[in-house]
Design a protein around this motif. Sequence first.
Motif, PDB file in Angstrom:
ATOM      1  N   VAL A 358     106.965 -30.008  37.124  1.00 38.00           N
ATOM      2  CA  VAL A 358     108.028 -31.020  37.156  1.00 38.00           C
ATOM      3  C   VAL A 358     107.808 -32.060  36.064  1.00 38.00           C
ATOM      4  N   LEU A 359     106.552 -32.461  35.861  1.00 33.89           N
ATOM      5  CA  LEU A 359     106.260 -33.434  34.813  1.00 33.89           C
ATOM      6  C   LEU A 359     106.515 -32.855  33.421  1.00 33.89           C
ATOM      7  N   ALA A 360     106.367 -31.544  33.278  1.00 35.88           N
ATOM      8  CA  ALA A 360     106.699 -30.909  31.994  1.00 35.88           C
ATOM      9  C   ALA A 360     108.186 -31.049  31.711  1.00 35.88           C
ATOM     10  N   GLY A 361     109.007 -30.888  32.755  1.00 34.76           N
ATOM     11  CA  GLY A 361     110.446 -31.098  32.597  1.00 34.76           C
ATOM     12  C   GLY A 361     110.763 -32.547  32.268  1.00 34.76           C
ATOM     13  N   PHE A 362     110.029 -33.478  32.906  1.00 38.84           N
ATOM     14  CA  PHE A 362     110.210 -34.900  32.627  1.00 38.84           C
ATOM     15  C   PHE A 362     109.876 -35.225  31.173  1.00 38.84           C
ATOM     16  N   VAL A 363     108.715 -34.745  30.700  1.00 37.77           N
ATOM     17  CA  VAL A 363     108.295 -34.995  29.317  1.00 37.77           C
ATOM     18  C   VAL A 363     109.298 -34.396  28.340  1.00 37.77           C
ATOM     19  N   ASN A 364     109.790 -33.222  28.658  1.00 35.99           N
ATOM     20  CA  ASN A 364     110.773 -32.550  27.802  1.00 35.99           C
ATOM     21  C   ASN A 364     112.016 -33.411  27.603  1.00 35.99           C
ATOM     22  N   ARG A 365     112.578 -33.906  28.691  1.00 35.98           N
ATOM     23  CA  ARG A 365     113.798 -34.720  28.589  1.00 35.98           C
ATOM     24  C   ARG A 365     113.497 -36.108  28.028  1.00 35.98           C
ATOM     25  N   PHE A 366     112.320 -36.649  28.354  1.00 38.81           N
ATOM     26  CA  PHE A 366     111.941 -37.974  27.857  1.00 38.81           C
ATOM     27  C   PHE A 366     111.815 -37.964  26.333  1.00 38.81           C
ATOM     28  N   PHE A 367     111.231 -36.914  25.781  1.00 39.34           N
ATOM     29  CA  PHE A 367     111.057 -36.812  24.333  1.00 39.34           C
ATOM     30  C   PHE A 367     112.365 -36.444  23.633  1.00 39.34           C
ATOM     31  N   ALA A 368     113.314 -35.892  24.388  1.00 30.64           N
ATOM     32  CA  ALA A 368     114.602 -35.538  23.783  1.00 30.64           C
ATOM     33  C   ALA A 368     115.529 -36.750  23.697  1.00 30.64           C
ATOM     34  N   LEU A 369     115.271 -37.755  24.514  1.00 29.35           N
ATOM     35  CA  LEU A 369     116.177 -38.896  24.607  1.00 29.35           C
ATOM     36  C   LEU A 369     116.240 -39.743  23.337  1.00 29.35           C
ATOM     37  N   PRO A 370     115.114 -40.047  22.642  1.00 35.56           N
ATOM     38  CA  PRO A 370     115.194 -40.907  21.448  1.00 35.56           C
ATOM     39  C   PRO A 370     116.145 -40.398  20.375  1.00 35.56           C
ATOM     40  N   SER A 371     116.147 -39.092  20.105  1.00 36.74           N
ATOM     41  CA  SER A 371     117.028 -38.564  19.059  1.00 36.74           C
ATOM     42  C   SER A 371     118.493 -38.738  19.429  1.00 36.74           C
ATOM     43  N   LYS A 372     118.804 -38.619  20.716  1.00 34.53           N
ATOM     44  CA  LYS A 372     120.195 -38.774  21.163  1.00 34.53           C
ATOM     45  C   LYS A 372     120.620 -40.237  21.094  1.00 34.53           C
ATOM     46  N   LEU A 373     119.718 -41.147  21.490  1.00 31.31           N
ATOM     47  CA  LEU A 373     120.034 -42.574  21.409  1.00 31.31           C
ATOM     48  C   LEU A 373     120.166 -43.022  19.954  1.00 31.31           C
ATOM     49  N   ALA A 374     119.332 -42.440  19.088  1.00 30.59           N
ATOM     50  CA  ALA A 374     119.409 -42.780  17.659  1.00 30.59           C
ATOM     51  C   ALA A 374     120.721 -42.284  17.058  1.00 30.59           C
ATOM     52  N   ALA A 375     121.178 -41.108  17.488  1.00 31.55           N
ATOM     53  CA  ALA A 375     122.428 -40.544  16.971  1.00 31.55           C
ATOM     54  C   ALA A 375     123.628 -41.407  17.343  1.00 31.55           C
ATOM     55  N   MET A 376     123.505 -42.152  18.454  1.00 29.66           N
ATOM     56  CA  MET A 376     124.596 -43.037  18.878  1.00 29.66           C
ATOM     57  C   MET A 376     124.409 -44.460  18.371  1.00 29.66           C
ATOM     58  N   GLY A 377     123.329 -44.713  17.644  1.00 27.16           N
ATOM     59  CA  GLY A 377     123.092 -46.039  17.076  1.00 27.16           C
ATOM     60  C   GLY A 377     122.419 -47.013  18.000  1.00 27.16           C
ATOM     61  N   TYR A 378     121.852 -46.534  19.126  1.00 23.11           N
ATOM     62  CA  TYR A 378     121.204 -47.415  20.089  1.00 23.11           C
ATOM     63  C   TYR A 378     119.709 -47.553  19.837  1.00 23.11           C
ATOM     64  N   LEU A 379     119.157 -46.722  18.960  1.00 24.18           N
ATOM     65  CA  LEU A 379     117.721 -46.751  18.691  1.00 24.18           C
ATOM     66  C   LEU A 379     117.505 -46.588  17.196  1.00 24.18           C
ATOM     67  N   ASP A 380     116.660 -47.434  16.642  1.00 21.11           N
ATOM     68  CA  ASP A 380     116.463 -47.437  15.191  1.00 21.11           C
ATOM     69  C   ASP A 380     115.254 -46.578  14.802  1.00 21.11           C
ATOM     70  N   ILE A 381     115.464 -45.256  14.778  1.00 19.17           N
ATOM     71  CA  ILE A 381     114.438 -44.336  14.292  1.00 19.17           C
ATOM     72  C   ILE A 381     115.128 -43.336  13.362  1.00 19.17           C
ATOM     73  N   THR A 382     114.358 -42.731  12.482  1.00 21.41           N
ATOM     74  CA  THR A 382     114.941 -41.767  11.547  1.00 21.41           C
ATOM     75  C   THR A 382     115.277 -40.470  12.271  1.00 21.41           C
ATOM     76  N   THR A 383     116.182 -39.727  11.674  1.00 20.29           N
ATOM     77  CA  THR A 383     116.576 -38.434  12.244  1.00 20.29           C
ATOM     78  C   THR A 383     115.377 -37.503  12.344  1.00 20.29           C
ATOM     79  N   GLN A 384     114.519 -37.542  11.332  1.00 21.10           N
ATOM     80  CA  GLN A 384     113.348 -36.674  11.324  1.00 21.10           C
ATOM     81  C   GLN A 384     112.384 -37.022  12.458  1.00 21.10           C
ATOM     82  N   THR A 385     112.184 -38.324  12.686  1.00 16.99           N
ATOM     83  CA  THR A 385     111.298 -38.751  13.778  1.00 16.99           C
ATOM     84  C   THR A 385     111.835 -38.281  15.129  1.00 16.99           C
ATOM     85  N   GLY A 386     113.131 -38.462  15.320  1.00 19.82           N
ATOM     86  CA  GLY A 386     113.750 -38.022  16.562  1.00 19.82           C
ATOM     87  C   GLY A 386     113.615 -36.523  16.756  1.00 19.82           C
ATOM     88  N   ARG A 387     113.782 -35.778  15.662  1.00 20.71           N
ATOM     89  CA  ARG A 387     113.677 -34.320  15.742  1.00 20.71           C
ATOM     90  C   ARG A 387     112.252 -33.896  16.069  1.00 20.71           C
TER      91      ARG A 387
END
Length: 434
Positions: A358-387
């Motif tokens: 279950v924690l593996a699923g949590f980590v998976n979605r948690f690490f996927a969230l920054p790139s999505k927030l960055a794509a919407m302009g809510y988080l200031d990270i580069t596309t490469q970092t998010g990827r």
Amino acid sequence: MSKFKLAGQFMMAGARAHAKWEKEMSDRILGDRKRLIILGLLLLPILLGGIVYADDLTASLPAILGGKMAYSPAFYTPTIFFASIGIGLGAGLITGCIGAGGGFIIAPALMSAGVRGIMAVGTDLFHIFAKAIMGSVLHRKLGNISVSLALTFLIGAIGGATVGGLLNRTLYELNPVLSDAFITTVYVFMLGFLGFYALMDFFKSRRREASAGAGERDVQAMTALSKKLQSVSIPPMLHFDQAVVPGGRKISAVFLILSGALVGLAAAIMGVGGGFLTFPIFVYVLGVSSSTTVGTDIFQIIFTAGYAGLVQYAIYGFIFYTLAMGMLLGSLIGIQVGSVVTKVVSGTTICGFYAVAVLAGFVNRFFALPSKLAAMGYLDITTQTGRILEQIGIYLFFVVISVFSLWVFWVFFTNLKTLKRKPDAKAVKESGGH
């Protein structure tokens, strides 16, 4: 802390109850020749190379199936189909071996494989519905289905599923990335809470088997909350459990409808069928006996998952049928293998593996969230970092699930002789444990 523990027990009871439902459906499908023939007929078009080509399909169907959609309603490639079998197999192994819902990892796994969140939710709902309709018995099994409770509950469930489906579709129409971010956030909170609770439970207790029946409350016992709700007299009042306690019990239909709305909303948003919420709500909140709850829950899953999957997602093109059938096949096999392995593995080990999965699923979605927030302009990270973060989450997730799956199969094949001699748990129980 006590509230955290109570909430954790609430969710674990639901996860175990849903796992029991999954195992029962699997046994019925694999143990009945007619059901196996139906499964074969459903899989045949896929195995032969697909039903139709995506372009031809979208060109000939009404606009409701087209529009701003990321995928066509169905198409086929061998890679996609076998990947879906693998996802279903992993979820089935977790469900069968751990005795708790492995379906929680299906939507995150599909999203990690590149499927849009809304498509993953719709596909998972259709997979649950297909399993329910093939494996369930719709008659009043052992008299344990309360029709009045089920129908009243479904009023709320259909309303909640409508709202949940509409919310997911609206977010997707506004911005597909926003839709993915919303579904991902929901899974981060749900999997994080459940995973950390399971991990704490694992470290605190080595007598897991003694607490494994957390969802199997004494039919005579009720929580303070359920007693309070049953004392509220808001007509119409529904009577139930006449065969369980003298005079039966009663509760206002209002509470059933509200509970159904919550379950339907969760099912439509997350794609998990709602079964993991129904059991603890009925037993802990509404004060319904375990026996009545199990029968009624099986009944409602068919209609809740069917309505949410077909009406809220299928007609809009948000179901990937090839994936759904592959997951169904994989999960049927995984559940059977996993449930057999429990005969030679300690309960503590199983608990630990559930927490890690279950924690593996949590980590998976948690690490996927920054790139999505960055794509919407809510988080200031580069596309490469998010990827990079997203890839880390994907690798960790699939490595953990793959290692767990390989471990289960290794235990299964290295203990074949022992498993063949091992008496069935039910037979042992009936013989008084001797």
